[in-house]
Design a protein around this motif. Structure first.
Motif, PDB file in Angstrom:
ATOM      1  N   ILE A   1      57.509  32.610  21.479  1.00  0.00           N
ATOM      2  CA  ILE A   1      55.952  32.758  21.708  1.00  0.00           C
ATOM      3  C   ILE A   1      55.522  31.094  21.320  1.00  0.00           C
ATOM      4  O   ILE A   1      54.681  30.605  22.018  1.00  0.00           O
ATOM      5  N   LEU A   2      55.867  30.664  20.272  1.00  0.00           N
ATOM      6  CA  LEU A   2      55.445  29.467  19.515  1.00  0.00           C
ATOM      7  C   LEU A   2      56.333  28.123  20.350  1.00  0.00           C
ATOM      8  O   LEU A   2      55.291  27.243  20.838  1.00  0.00           O
ATOM      9  N   GLU A   3      57.482  28.479  20.988  1.00  0.00           N
ATOM     10  CA  GLU A   3      58.083  27.415  21.802  1.00  0.00           C
ATOM     11  C   GLU A   3      57.384  27.461  23.140  1.00  0.00           C
ATOM     12  O   GLU A   3      57.176  26.218  23.686  1.00  0.00           O
ATOM     13  N   VAL A   4      56.847  28.488  23.649  1.00  0.00           N
ATOM     14  CA  VAL A   4      56.154  28.455  24.628  1.00  0.00           C
ATOM     15  C   VAL A   4      54.818  27.747  24.830  1.00  0.00           C
ATOM     16  O   VAL A   4      54.468  26.854  25.591  1.00  0.00           O
ATOM     17  N   TYR A   5      54.108  28.011  23.616  1.00  0.00           N
ATOM     18  CA  TYR A   5      52.736  27.481  23.410  1.00  0.00           C
ATOM     19  C   TYR A   5      53.021  25.920  23.355  1.00  0.00           C
ATOM     20  O   TYR A   5      52.285  25.190  24.018  1.00  0.00           O
ATOM     21  N   LEU A   6      54.299  25.565  22.720  1.00  0.00           N
ATOM     22  CA  LEU A   6      54.120  23.992  22.218  1.00  0.00           C
ATOM     23  C   LEU A   6      54.547  23.256  23.583  1.00  0.00           C
ATOM     24  O   LEU A   6      54.202  22.323  23.759  1.00  0.00           O
ATOM     25  N   ASP A   7      55.396  23.875  24.332  1.00  0.00           N
ATOM     26  CA  ASP A   7      55.929  23.407  25.499  1.00  0.00           C
ATOM     27  C   ASP A   7      54.849  23.177  26.582  1.00  0.00           C
ATOM     28  O   ASP A   7      54.725  22.419  27.254  1.00  0.00           O
ATOM     29  N   PHE A   8      53.984  24.193  26.799  1.00  0.00           N
ATOM     30  CA  PHE A   8      53.093  24.217  27.676  1.00  0.00           C
ATOM     31  C   PHE A   8      51.900  23.360  27.343  1.00  0.00           C
ATOM     32  O   PHE A   8      51.418  22.693  28.216  1.00  0.00           O
ATOM     33  N   TYR A   9      51.581  23.354  25.986  1.00  0.00           N
ATOM     34  CA  TYR A   9      50.701  22.234  25.754  1.00  0.00           C
ATOM     35  C   TYR A   9      51.097  20.959  25.911  1.00  0.00           C
ATOM     36  O   TYR A   9      50.317  19.848  26.472  1.00  0.00           O
ATOM     37  N   TRP A  10      52.522  20.734  25.795  1.00  0.00           N
ATOM     38  CA  TRP A  10      53.131  19.248  25.873  1.00  0.00           C
ATOM     39  C   TRP A  10      53.142  18.813  27.626  1.00  0.00           C
ATOM     40  O   TRP A  10      52.808  17.861  27.873  1.00  0.00           O
ATOM     41  N   SER A  11      53.309  19.785  28.317  1.00  0.00           N
ATOM     42  CA  SER A  11      53.522  19.977  29.786  1.00  0.00           C
ATOM     43  C   SER A  11      52.235  19.327  30.618  1.00  0.00           C
ATOM     44  O   SER A  11      52.339  18.626  31.559  1.00  0.00           O
ATOM     45  N   ARG A  12      51.108  19.613  29.985  1.00  0.00           N
ATOM     46  CA  ARG A  12      49.984  19.092  30.463  1.00  0.00           C
ATOM     47  C   ARG A  12      49.847  17.553  30.665  1.00  0.00           C
ATOM     48  O   ARG A  12      49.022  16.938  31.362  1.00  0.00           O
ATOM     49  N   TYR A  13      50.594  16.843  29.908  1.00  0.00           N
ATOM     50  CA  TYR A  13      50.524  15.254  29.769  1.00  0.00           C
ATOM     51  C   TYR A  13      51.655  14.904  30.357  1.00  0.00           C
ATOM     52  O   TYR A  13      51.780  13.897  31.003  1.00  0.00           O
ATOM     53  N   GLN A  14      52.775  15.603  30.354  1.00  0.00           N
ATOM     54  CA  GLN A  14      53.721  15.388  31.224  1.00  0.00           C
ATOM     55  C   GLN A  14      53.830  15.379  32.745  1.00  0.00           C
ATOM     56  O   GLN A  14      54.124  14.495  33.351  1.00  0.00           O
ATOM     57  N   PHE A  15      53.154  16.513  33.149  1.00  0.00           N
ATOM     58  CA  PHE A  15      52.941  16.845  34.444  1.00  0.00           C
ATOM     59  C   PHE A  15      51.446  17.121  34.628  1.00  0.00           C
ATOM     60  O   PHE A  15      50.981  18.465  34.663  1.00  0.00           O
ATOM     61  N   PRO A  16      50.632  16.043  34.706  1.00  0.00           N
ATOM     62  CA  PRO A  16      48.991  16.144  34.840  1.00  0.00           C
ATOM     63  C   PRO A  16      48.601  16.834  35.980  1.00  0.00           C
ATOM     64  O   PRO A  16      47.544  17.340  36.111  1.00  0.00           O
ATOM     65  N   ASP A  17      49.499  16.375  37.141  1.00  0.00           N
ATOM     66  CA  ASP A  17      49.044  16.867  38.466  1.00  0.00           C
ATOM     67  C   ASP A  17      49.274  18.520  38.763  1.00  0.00           C
ATOM     68  O   ASP A  17      48.848  19.031  39.769  1.00  0.00           O
ATOM     69  N   ALA A  18      50.076  19.021  37.904  1.00  0.00           N
ATOM     70  CA  ALA A  18      50.610  20.371  38.082  1.00  0.00           C
ATOM     71  C   ALA A  18      49.404  21.340  37.610  1.00  0.00           C
ATOM     72  O   ALA A  18      48.719  20.964  36.490  1.00  0.00           O
ATOM     73  N   GLY A  19      49.152  22.435  38.204  1.00  0.00           N
ATOM     74  CA  GLY A  19      48.397  23.380  37.870  1.00  0.00           C
ATOM     75  C   GLY A  19      48.844  24.315  36.638  1.00  0.00           C
ATOM     76  O   GLY A  19      50.104  24.173  36.356  1.00  0.00           O
ATOM     77  N   TRP A  20      47.931  24.920  35.796  1.00  0.00           N
ATOM     78  CA  TRP A  20      48.339  25.376  34.678  1.00  0.00           C
ATOM     79  C   TRP A  20      49.152  26.647  34.981  1.00  0.00           C
ATOM     80  O   TRP A  20      50.293  26.927  34.009  1.00  0.00           O
ATOM     81  N   GLN A  21      48.919  27.533  35.853  1.00  0.00           N
ATOM     82  CA  GLN A  21      49.856  28.606  36.291  1.00  0.00           C
ATOM     83  C   GLN A  21      51.123  28.150  36.411  1.00  0.00           C
ATOM     84  O   GLN A  21      52.241  28.811  36.171  1.00  0.00           O
ATOM     85  N   GLN A  22      51.498  26.999  37.510  1.00  0.00           N
ATOM     86  CA  GLN A  22      52.831  26.524  37.523  1.00  0.00           C
ATOM     87  C   GLN A  22      53.579  26.108  36.269  1.00  0.00           C
ATOM     88  O   GLN A  22      54.581  26.296  36.085  1.00  0.00           O
ATOM     89  N   ARG A  23      52.507  25.324  35.345  1.00  0.00           N
ATOM     90  CA  ARG A  23      53.067  24.909  34.270  1.00  0.00           C
ATOM     91  C   ARG A  23      53.499  25.915  33.262  1.00  0.00           C
ATOM     92  O   ARG A  23      54.593  25.934  32.477  1.00  0.00           O
ATOM     93  N   LEU A  24      52.700  27.102  33.200  1.00  0.00           N
ATOM     94  CA  LEU A  24      52.888  28.069  32.383  1.00  0.00           C
ATOM     95  C   LEU A  24      54.316  28.881  32.824  1.00  0.00           C
ATOM     96  O   LEU A  24      55.158  29.317  31.992  1.00  0.00           O
ATOM     97  N   GLN A  25      54.447  29.106  34.116  1.00  0.00           N
ATOM     98  CA  GLN A  25      55.666  29.822  34.448  1.00  0.00           C
ATOM     99  C   GLN A  25      56.854  29.185  34.439  1.00  0.00           C
ATOM    100  O   GLN A  25      57.836  29.472  33.884  1.00  0.00           O
ATOM    101  N   ASN A  26      56.816  27.698  34.610  1.00  0.00           N
ATOM    102  CA  ASN A  26      57.836  26.765  34.162  1.00  0.00           C
ATOM    103  C   ASN A  26      58.302  26.866  32.796  1.00  0.00           C
ATOM    104  O   ASN A  26      59.548  26.998  32.420  1.00  0.00           O
ATOM    105  N   THR A  27      57.322  26.901  31.909  1.00  0.00           N
ATOM    106  CA  THR A  27      57.495  26.952  30.456  1.00  0.00           C
ATOM    107  C   THR A  27      58.236  28.268  30.178  1.00  0.00           C
ATOM    108  O   THR A  27      59.055  28.102  29.224  1.00  0.00           O
ATOM    109  N   ILE A  28      57.602  29.492  30.524  1.00  0.00           N
ATOM    110  CA  ILE A  28      58.270  30.758  30.494  1.00  0.00           C
ATOM    111  C   ILE A  28      59.724  30.597  30.721  1.00  0.00           C
ATOM    112  O   ILE A  28      60.588  31.050  30.040  1.00  0.00           O
ATOM    113  N   VAL A  29      60.202  30.094  31.700  1.00  0.00           N
ATOM    114  CA  VAL A  29      61.521  30.200  32.286  1.00  0.00           C
ATOM    115  C   VAL A  29      62.500  29.085  31.487  1.00  0.00           C
ATOM    116  O   VAL A  29      63.476  29.457  31.093  1.00  0.00           O
ATOM    117  N   LEU A  30      62.030  27.922  31.124  1.00  0.00           N
ATOM    118  CA  LEU A  30      62.984  26.911  30.451  1.00  0.00           C
ATOM    119  C   LEU A  30      63.030  27.334  29.302  1.00  0.00           C
ATOM    120  O   LEU A  30      64.276  27.266  28.601  1.00  0.00           O
TER     121      LEU A  30
END
Length: 357
Positions: free
Chosen positions: A21-50
């Protein structure tokens, strides 16, 4: 399943859930800067899988290191080399997974850092990031496991101490009960020789006292009113044998159900008769005062004795009771005074004290 393995399973399962849960939260938070054009649902899904993928790398690393750590027979040099090899292999797999799976298939981009290193695979910075990610996880799992083992060891030591104290207390009680029975049977034998009319009554009282010693005294704690009742029964036996005995018994218990270790109080009365009252040539007496107020017991006994008692009198009863008090009530106060014709014992026990085992 053994308690140790069951405890380890639950603790480690909880650790991985919280860590994921901690890693998902941190990676999801970081992804909004790495991939600003992606929607939050897509970023969350990607984070859960990776993070699930990373977990499949981190868990074997963690338990490989723990396995080597627990092999106490390995030499230190071999342990260090093995750990280094495992960590290097994990970093390599981590980079392969990130570069060839995460970026092209999850993020749909090619991992690059700058023009000089288009692949980014062998770049020292990303390798160091992978290394730190894995070491951080390994440090956490080691901390959790070492803490669990220390807590388990403390519980085992506490259990062993408790069992040892129980065995010692049982041994001490076993030394006292036959001692009391032996003395009382001697008294009854003397009365039977004289064909005293009180002999059947003494036998009946002895039966009641022994029933208490056998059944009630087997418990670690009983209510104090039962212990006081046992003292009364004992005094009745002695009153019948010593016709000239003067007994003053005062009792005031504000909480009769207060728990106490059995046979604690009676032993001082037994001592009073064995080394005092029964040896007094003239009129003998015993004064007993039991006060229980707000969880604090004040126990006071005075008994007559000869000015020159027999030199071969044993003190095994007093030694045993001192040891029991040390084990059960470490902060008790016990004073014993021996005057010319008087023996005084004062005992104070604070039942509110939680330091007893």
């Amino acid at each position: 399943m053994k308690p140790d393995r069951k405890s380890k399973l639950y603790v480690h399962l909880l650790f991985w859930i919280l860590y994921y849960i901690l890693e998902v939260y941190l990676d999801f938070y970081w992804s909004r800067y790495q991939f600003p054009d992606a929607g939050w649902q897509q970023r969350l899904q990607n984070t859960i899988v990776l993070e699930l993928g990373y977990l499949l790398i981190k868990m074997p690393l963690a338990y490989s290191l723990l396995y080597i750590y627990e092999q106490t027979g390995l030499k230190r040099f071999i342990t260090y080399i093995s750990c280094c090899f495992i960590i290097i292999a994990a970093v390599l797999v981590h980079r392969l997974f990130t570069h060839y799976i995460i970026y092209p298939y999850i993020y749909n981009v090619v991992e690059t850092l700058d023009a000089k290193h288009p692949s980014g695979f062998i770049n020292g910075l990303v390798a160091f990031n992978s290394f730190m990610d894995l070491i951080f996880m390994a440090g956490l799992i080691f901390g959790v496991e070492i803490t669990r083992q220390k807590n388990l060891l403390k519980e085992q030591i506490s259990l062993l101490k408790s069992e040892k104290l129980d065995q010692e207390l049982t041994m001490l009680k076993a030394q006292i009960n036959p001692h009391f029975l032996f003395n009382t049977l001697n008294n009854i034998y003397g009365m039977a020789l004289k064909k005293a009319d009180e002999t059947p009554e003494v036998i009946l009282q002895l039966s009641k006292v022994m029933r208490y010693n056998i059944y009630e005294a087997s418990e670690r704690y009983i209510s104090i009113d039962k212990d006081v009742e046992n003292i009364r029964d004992f005094l009745q036996i002695q009153q019948i044998r010593h016709h000239d005995l003067v007994i003053h018994f005062n009792e005031n218990l504000d909480n009769p159900s207060q728990s106490i270790s059995p046979l604690i109080l009676i032993q001082f009365v037994e001592n009073a008769f064995k080394h005092g009252v029964s040896e007094t040539l003239g009129q003998s007496f015993i004064r007993i005062d039991i006060q229980l107020n707000n969880g604090v017991l004040h126990y006071h006994i005075e008994n007559s004795k000869e000015e020159k008692p027999h030199g071969n009198s044993t003190k095994i009863g007093l030694k045993n009771i001192r040891r029991q008090l040390e084990l059960l009530y470490p902060k008790h106060i016990l004073t014993v005074e021996s005057k010319n014709d008087l023996y005084i014992v004062t005992l104070i026990i604070d039942f509110n004290d939680t330091s007893r085992f």
